[in-house]
Design a protein around this motif. Structure first.
Motif, PDB file in Angstrom:
ATOM      1  N   ASP A   1      16.922  55.551   5.198  1.00 21.91           N
ATOM      2  CA  ASP A   1      17.309  54.623   6.265  1.00 21.91           C
ATOM      3  C   ASP A   1      16.145  54.309   7.209  1.00 21.91           C
ATOM      4  N   MET A   2      14.979  54.873   6.896  1.00 22.24           N
ATOM      5  CA  MET A   2      13.791  54.663   7.710  1.00 22.24           C
ATOM      6  C   MET A   2      13.334  53.211   7.602  1.00 22.24           C
ATOM      7  N   LYS A   3      13.002  52.618   8.753  1.00 23.34           N
ATOM      8  CA  LYS A   3      12.484  51.245   8.761  1.00 23.34           C
ATOM      9  C   LYS A   3      10.996  51.260   8.461  1.00 23.34           C
TER      10      LYS A   3
ATOM     11  N   GLU B   1       9.034  52.211  11.439  1.00 21.99           N
ATOM     12  CA  GLU B   1       9.053  53.648  11.698  1.00 21.99           C
ATOM     13  C   GLU B   1       8.096  54.373  10.764  1.00 21.99           C
TER      14      GLU B   1
ATOM     15  N   THR C   1      10.592  63.467   2.059  1.00 24.85           N
ATOM     16  CA  THR C   1      11.822  63.039   2.723  1.00 24.85           C
ATOM     17  C   THR C   1      12.454  61.833   2.033  1.00 24.85           C
TER      18      THR C   1
ATOM     19  N   LYS D   1      12.844  63.178  13.920  1.00 27.44           N
ATOM     20  CA  LYS D   1      14.042  62.318  13.862  1.00 27.44           C
ATOM     21  C   LYS D   1      13.854  61.198  12.838  1.00 27.44           C
ATOM     22  N   ILE D   2      12.671  60.608  12.809  1.00 24.31           N
ATOM     23  CA  ILE D   2      12.399  59.527  11.860  1.00 24.31           C
ATOM     24  C   ILE D   2      12.391  60.079  10.438  1.00 24.31           C
TER      25      ILE D   2
ATOM     26  N   GLU E   1      14.003  62.576   9.336  1.00 29.01           N
ATOM     27  CA  GLU E   1      15.373  62.924   8.953  1.00 29.01           C
ATOM     28  C   GLU E   1      16.159  61.721   8.451  1.00 29.01           C
ATOM     29  N   LYS E   2      15.749  60.531   8.824  1.00 30.28           N
ATOM     30  CA  LYS E   2      16.454  59.324   8.383  1.00 30.28           C
ATOM     31  C   LYS E   2      16.377  59.131   6.875  1.00 30.28           C
TER      32      LYS E   2
END
Length: 131
Positions: A18-20, A23, A40, A11-12, A14-15
């Protein structure tokens, strides 16, 4: 992605952009390969920008800069003679009140001793007294 990852890591990943940073730190701690992270993010794993990003994620919050207290005992005593309280001196020096208290303890400065030496008035020892 060659390795098998948990649903949370997927899930992370896939961001993407937008990943922090937290994360990203989580992914690194879980052993996700840097090449998968770079893929990614559409980044070159050998680029300086990616290396800097990984470094920041790995050492997030571990290199906090501590403020050094630039204060001499004479300067502290002079500020106290002027009538400033410990909290006010801490505010002036841009440090926490607790840090100044620790500094006083390390340097063996006690208000009780300063009053006994006649440097400070006795009113400095009254805790919680209304002025």
């Amino acid at each position: 992605m060659n390795a098998i990852y948990t649903w949370r890591t997927i899930k992370i990943l896939e961001k993407g952009y937008d990943m922090k940073l937290s994360e990203l730190n989580y992914l690194l701690r879980r052993g996700v390969e840097e090449k998968d992270i770079a893929k990614t993010l559409d980044m070159d794993p050998k680029s300086e920008e990616f290396k800097k990003l990984i470094y920041n994620a790995r050492y997030m919050g571990k290199h906090s800069k501590k403020r050094k207290l630039n204060l001499t005992t004479e300067e502290y005593i002079n500020l106290r003679k002027k009538g400033l309280e410990v909290r006010e001196i801490a505010r002036i020096k841009n440090v926490k009140h607790e840090s100044l208290q620790c500094w006083k303890s390390r340097h063996g400065i006690r208000d009780k001793d300063l009053v006994a030496q006649g440097i400070l008035p006795k009113t400095c020892l009254t805790r919680g007294a209304k002025r």
